[in-house]
Design a protein around this motif. Structure first.
Motif, PDB file in Angstrom:
ATOM      1  N   LYS A  32     121.276  81.993  -9.042  1.00 54.71           N
ATOM      2  CA  LYS A  32     121.655  81.389  -7.760  1.00 54.71           C
ATOM      3  C   LYS A  32     120.564  81.629  -6.716  1.00 54.71           C
ATOM      4  CE  LYS A  32     124.532  79.144  -5.133  1.00 54.71           C
ATOM      5  NZ  LYS A  32     124.771  77.702  -5.396  1.00 54.71           N
ATOM      6  N   ALA A  33     120.011  82.837  -6.707  1.00 54.81           N
ATOM      7  CA  ALA A  33     118.920  83.141  -5.777  1.00 54.81           C
ATOM      8  C   ALA A  33     117.695  82.278  -6.082  1.00 54.81           C
ATOM      9  CB  ALA A  33     118.566  84.623  -5.858  1.00 54.81           C
ATOM     10  N   TYR A  34     117.422  82.072  -7.356  1.00 52.88           N
ATOM     11  CA  TYR A  34     116.295  81.204  -7.741  1.00 52.88           C
ATOM     12  C   TYR A  34     116.544  79.768  -7.292  1.00 52.88           C
ATOM     13  CZ  TYR A  34     112.862  78.835 -10.695  1.00 52.88           C
ATOM     14  OH  TYR A  34     111.829  78.048 -11.143  1.00 52.88           O
ATOM     15  N   GLU A  35     117.782  79.303  -7.445  1.00 55.72           N
ATOM     16  CA  GLU A  35     118.141  77.950  -7.003  1.00 55.72           C
ATOM     17  C   GLU A  35     117.877  77.769  -5.507  1.00 55.72           C
ATOM     18  OE1 GLU A  35     122.168  75.210  -6.365  1.00 55.72           O
ATOM     19  OE2 GLU A  35     122.308  77.163  -7.347  1.00 55.72           O
ATOM     20  N   LEU A  36     118.211  78.774  -4.702  1.00 55.25           N
ATOM     21  CA  LEU A  36     118.123  78.639  -3.250  1.00 55.25           C
ATOM     22  C   LEU A  36     116.739  78.974  -2.690  1.00 55.25           C
ATOM     23  CD1 LEU A  36     121.556  80.117  -2.057  1.00 55.25           C
ATOM     24  CD2 LEU A  36     120.958  77.745  -2.565  1.00 55.25           C
ATOM     25  N   THR A  37     115.982  79.838  -3.387  1.00 53.97           N
ATOM     26  CA  THR A  37     114.700  80.289  -2.837  1.00 53.97           C
ATOM     27  C   THR A  37     113.485  79.836  -3.630  1.00 53.97           C
ATOM     28  OG1 THR A  37     114.584  82.369  -4.108  1.00 53.97           O
ATOM     29  CG2 THR A  37     115.872  82.383  -2.054  1.00 53.97           C
ATOM     30  N   ASN A  38     113.689  79.492  -4.900  1.00 56.19           N
ATOM     31  CA  ASN A  38     112.593  79.123  -5.801  1.00 56.19           C
ATOM     32  C   ASN A  38     111.591  80.266  -5.983  1.00 56.19           C
ATOM     33  OD1 ASN A  38     111.654  77.102  -7.571  1.00 56.19           O
ATOM     34  ND2 ASN A  38     110.018  76.534  -6.151  1.00 56.19           N
ATOM     35  N   MET A  39     112.049  81.491  -5.809  1.00 57.24           N
ATOM     36  CA  MET A  39     111.169  82.655  -5.948  1.00 57.24           C
ATOM     37  C   MET A  39     111.131  83.111  -7.409  1.00 57.24           C
ATOM     38  SD  MET A  39     112.218  84.729  -2.465  1.00 57.24           S
ATOM     39  CE  MET A  39     111.019  86.049  -2.705  1.00 57.24           C
ATOM     40  N   HIS A  40     109.936  83.294  -7.923  1.00 63.94           N
ATOM     41  CA  HIS A  40     109.747  83.569  -9.348  1.00 63.94           C
ATOM     42  C   HIS A  40     110.422  84.862  -9.787  1.00 63.94           C
ATOM     43  CE1 HIS A  40     107.820  83.566 -13.286  1.00 63.94           C
ATOM     44  NE2 HIS A  40     107.525  84.846 -13.076  1.00 63.94           N
ATOM     45  N   LYS A  41     110.519  85.856  -8.894  1.00 65.82           N
ATOM     46  CA  LYS A  41     111.086  87.140  -9.311  1.00 65.82           C
ATOM     47  C   LYS A  41     112.533  86.992  -9.780  1.00 65.82           C
ATOM     48  CE  LYS A  41     112.376  88.680  -4.626  1.00 65.82           C
ATOM     49  NZ  LYS A  41     112.214  89.756  -3.619  1.00 65.82           N
ATOM     50  N   TYR A  42     113.245  86.014  -9.246  1.00 66.68           N
ATOM     51  CA  TYR A  42     114.633  85.815  -9.671  1.00 66.68           C
ATOM     52  C   TYR A  42     114.693  85.102 -11.016  1.00 66.68           C
ATOM     53  CZ  TYR A  42     115.491  87.296  -4.910  1.00 66.68           C
ATOM     54  OH  TYR A  42     115.513  88.024  -3.745  1.00 66.68           O
ATOM     55  N   TYR A  62     127.704  87.193 -23.196  1.00 69.55           N
ATOM     56  CA  TYR A  62     126.514  86.736 -23.927  1.00 69.55           C
ATOM     57  C   TYR A  62     126.361  85.217 -23.839  1.00 69.55           C
ATOM     58  CZ  TYR A  62     124.445  84.688 -28.145  1.00 69.55           C
ATOM     59  OH  TYR A  62     123.757  83.875 -29.007  1.00 69.55           O
ATOM     60  N   LEU A  63     127.431  84.482 -24.142  1.00 66.47           N
ATOM     61  CA  LEU A  63     127.347  83.025 -24.127  1.00 66.47           C
ATOM     62  C   LEU A  63     127.059  82.495 -22.727  1.00 66.47           C
ATOM     63  CD1 LEU A  63     130.313  82.131 -26.518  1.00 66.47           C
ATOM     64  CD2 LEU A  63     127.852  81.906 -27.010  1.00 66.47           C
ATOM     65  N   MET A  64     127.615  83.155 -21.712  1.00 65.20           N
ATOM     66  CA  MET A  64     127.383  82.720 -20.341  1.00 65.20           C
ATOM     67  C   MET A  64     125.938  82.979 -19.929  1.00 65.20           C
ATOM     68  SD  MET A  64     129.198  81.188 -18.122  1.00 65.20           S
ATOM     69  CE  MET A  64     127.971  80.300 -17.178  1.00 65.20           C
ATOM     70  N   THR A  65     125.390  84.123 -20.320  1.00 64.92           N
ATOM     71  CA  THR A  65     123.991  84.418 -20.001  1.00 64.92           C
ATOM     72  C   THR A  65     123.071  83.398 -20.658  1.00 64.92           C
ATOM     73  OG1 THR A  65     124.518  86.773 -19.834  1.00 64.92           O
ATOM     74  CG2 THR A  65     122.201  86.193 -20.050  1.00 64.92           C
ATOM     75  N   GLU A  66     123.371  83.038 -21.895  1.00 61.35           N
ATOM     76  CA  GLU A  66     122.589  82.001 -22.573  1.00 61.35           C
ATOM     77  C   GLU A  66     122.686  80.663 -21.834  1.00 61.35           C
ATOM     78  OE1 GLU A  66     120.528  81.455 -25.178  1.00 61.35           O
ATOM     79  OE2 GLU A  66     120.318  83.594 -25.528  1.00 61.35           O
ATOM     80  N   ALA A  67     123.872  80.323 -21.347  1.00 62.59           N
ATOM     81  CA  ALA A  67     124.049  79.066 -20.623  1.00 62.59           C
ATOM     82  C   ALA A  67     123.263  79.077 -19.306  1.00 62.59           C
ATOM     83  CB  ALA A  67     125.527  78.814 -20.353  1.00 62.59           C
ATOM     84  N   ILE A  68     123.277  80.221 -18.613  1.00 66.38           N
ATOM     85  CA  ILE A  68     122.513  80.350 -17.367  1.00 66.38           C
ATOM     86  C   ILE A  68     121.031  80.197 -17.652  1.00 66.38           C
ATOM     87  CG2 ILE A  68     121.843  81.986 -15.547  1.00 66.38           C
ATOM     88  CD1 ILE A  68     124.730  83.201 -15.919  1.00 66.38           C
ATOM     89  N   TYR A  69     120.558  80.847 -18.691  1.00 64.90           N
ATOM     90  CA  TYR A  69     119.149  80.740 -19.083  1.00 64.90           C
ATOM     91  C   TYR A  69     118.814  79.289 -19.434  1.00 64.90           C
ATOM     92  CZ  TYR A  69     114.838  81.538 -21.693  1.00 64.90           C
ATOM     93  OH  TYR A  69     113.541  81.494 -22.147  1.00 64.90           O
ATOM     94  N   GLU A  70     119.685  78.649 -20.170  1.00 67.93           N
ATOM     95  CA  GLU A  70     119.463  77.258 -20.584  1.00 67.93           C
ATOM     96  C   GLU A  70     119.327  76.348 -19.374  1.00 67.93           C
ATOM     97  OE1 GLU A  70     119.137  74.082 -23.425  1.00 67.93           O
ATOM     98  OE2 GLU A  70     119.092  76.248 -23.705  1.00 67.93           O
ATOM     99  N   GLU A  71     120.176  76.555 -18.372  1.00 60.96           N
ATOM    100  CA  GLU A  71     120.185  75.657 -17.216  1.00 60.96           C
ATOM    101  C   GLU A  71     119.029  75.918 -16.258  1.00 60.96           C
ATOM    102  OE1 GLU A  71     123.142  73.871 -13.808  1.00 60.96           O
ATOM    103  OE2 GLU A  71     123.939  75.044 -15.467  1.00 60.96           O
ATOM    104  N   TRP A  72     118.712  77.187 -16.002  1.00 61.41           N
ATOM    105  CA  TRP A  72     117.766  77.488 -14.931  1.00 61.41           C
ATOM    106  C   TRP A  72     116.366  77.851 -15.409  1.00 61.41           C
ATOM    107  CZ3 TRP A  72     118.748  75.727 -10.458  1.00 61.41           C
ATOM    108  CH2 TRP A  72     120.085  75.552 -10.060  1.00 61.41           C
ATOM    109  N   ILE A  73     116.237  78.278 -16.645  1.00 59.49           N
ATOM    110  CA  ILE A  73     114.938  78.774 -17.096  1.00 59.49           C
ATOM    111  C   ILE A  73     114.341  77.879 -18.167  1.00 59.49           C
ATOM    112  CG2 ILE A  73     113.682  80.772 -17.980  1.00 59.49           C
ATOM    113  CD1 ILE A  73     115.162  81.167 -15.241  1.00 59.49           C
ATOM    114  N   GLN A  74     115.145  77.508 -19.139  1.00 56.71           N
ATOM    115  CA  GLN A  74     114.616  76.760 -20.274  1.00 56.71           C
ATOM    116  C   GLN A  74     114.151  75.366 -19.853  1.00 56.71           C
ATOM    117  OE1 GLN A  74     114.314  78.125 -23.440  1.00 56.71           O
ATOM    118  NE2 GLN A  74     113.135  76.320 -23.917  1.00 56.71           N
ATOM    119  N   HIS A  75     114.887  74.750 -18.922  1.00 58.31           N
ATOM    120  CA  HIS A  75     114.540  73.378 -18.514  1.00 58.31           C
ATOM    121  C   HIS A  75     113.655  73.384 -17.291  1.00 58.31           C
ATOM    122  CE1 HIS A  75     118.393  71.853 -20.708  1.00 58.31           C
ATOM    123  NE2 HIS A  75     117.346  71.893 -21.502  1.00 58.31           N
TER     124      HIS A  75
END
Length: 346
Positions: free
Chosen positions: A273-283, A333-346
């Motif tokens: 969520k922080a990455y979505e709002l700030t686009n800061m790489h650390k998140y 576990y499945l939720m973390t994978e989904a978060i990664y899929e949505e915000w990091i993988q794509h």
């Protein structure tokens, strides 16, 4: 990390025609320990997320599971709109006090179903449950319930639902902000005097509040508290080390063990969520580290999941992973994978 093939075998195994069972003995469901409404809300959320990201061949199964979980919420909701949380295997109610966390999680799951449901019938049922529960928001007493509720209300407001939810969001955000100001101190940027469980849901709620209200002080509190938690939740190698449930954390003391998958997932959720709002790489980096924790990027280098069936160990202790694989762990576990899929993988 590369994309991995996520499997739902264990989620399916843990679910019967009533709902997802709470605990496992190894990977075998413990029927005598019954069900929690908390887990149904989390499992519904997971199914809705993976309906977007999963393989076409999984979608029919995910929709069937989601129907079971939302039917449980409909059944568990009381006449006053609250939810009974704990049920025995024979579906009888176990004695309990009403849970703010449970109410907040159910509101969030219903908001998800109202905005991202695979079929109109889902949205209709979810809206009925949500509307009945909404008056209870005014009576919430605890901060995790506030945070979940802010996120749920914010999601509906962002989706353009014809309900004015601003006053609710503002009231809950002010309560969380006041809690932070009361408890934070030099070297302790937190909402409470102790860091316990499901911690990152608090900055996550504040991030949602800022998005809806556009108050700079809410963003400051959200990022300060999240940065503090991320810093506290890493080992010397920079891997994720969530606060252990074997004593929690307060100024001058921090438990190392037993690390819980739910805390890793919530940290990924808030960081995304922080990455979505700030686009800061650390998140973005924090989300990836949370995902890595499940695959062995942790204090013991121990994989927490079995990729063959999608099961996940309940916690990480000094002796290694807890081999029991319950509902909360597999959902985390499945939720973390989904978060990664949505915000990091794509």
């Amino acid at each position: 990390m590369e994309r991995r093939s996520v499997r739902f075998d264990h989620l399916i195994k843990m679910t019967d025609d009533t709902g997802i069972l709470e605990h496992g003995f190894g990977t075998i469901p413990r029927r005598n320990e019954g069900y929690s409404t908390d887990d149904q809300a989390r499992a519904l959320w997971v199914c809705l997320e993976w309906f977007k990201h999963g393989r076409p061949e999984d979608q029919q199964q995910l929709e069937r599971l989601a129907e079971i979980y939302i039917a449980f919420l409909l059944w568990a909701q009381k006449e006053d709109g609250h939810f009974h949380n704990n049920f025995a295997y024979d579906r009888s109610k176990e004695p309990e006090m009403p849970s703010d966390d449970c109410l907040g999680r159910c509101l969030w799951a219903c908001a998800k179903a109202m905005t991202a449901a695979p079929a109109p019938s889902f949205a209709m049922v979810a809206e009925s449950i949500f509307q009945k529960a909404l008056p209870q928001v005014d009576h919430l007493r605890y901060p995790r319930g506030w945070a979940y509720s802010i996120a749920a209300l914010g999601m509906l407001q962002r989706a353009g639902y014809d309900i004015d939810l601003t006053s609710h969001i503002q009231e809950l955000a002010e309560r969380l902000a006041a809690l932070y100001r009361r408890n934070s101190a030099p070297g302790w940027s937190w909402f409470e005097s102790e860091i316990t469980y499901s911690n990152a849901v608090l900055p996550w709620g504040m991030l949602w509040a800022h998005e809806m209200l556009n108050w700079t002080d809410l963003l400051d509190i959200a990022l300060s508290s999240l940065d503090f938690l991320i810093g506290l939740s890493q080992n010397e190698a920079g891997q994720i080390r969530p606060v252990g449930s074997q004593g929690w954390c307060r100024q001058g003391y921090r438990a190392l063990w037993d690390q819980q998958p739910i805390d890793v997932m919530k940290l990924a959720l808030a960081s995304a969520k922080a990455y979505e709002l700030t686009n800061m790489h650390k998140y973005k980096s924090a989300v990836t580290k949370c995902r890595n924790w499940f695959y062995g990027g942790n204090d013991l280098g121990a994989p927490m999941i079995n990729e063959r069936d999608g099961s996940c160990c309940d916690g990480l202790s000094a002796d290694g992973p807890n081999i029991n694989c319950g509902a909360e762990a597999v959902i985390s576990y499945l939720m973390t994978e989904a978060i990664y899929e949505e915000w990091i993988q794509h």
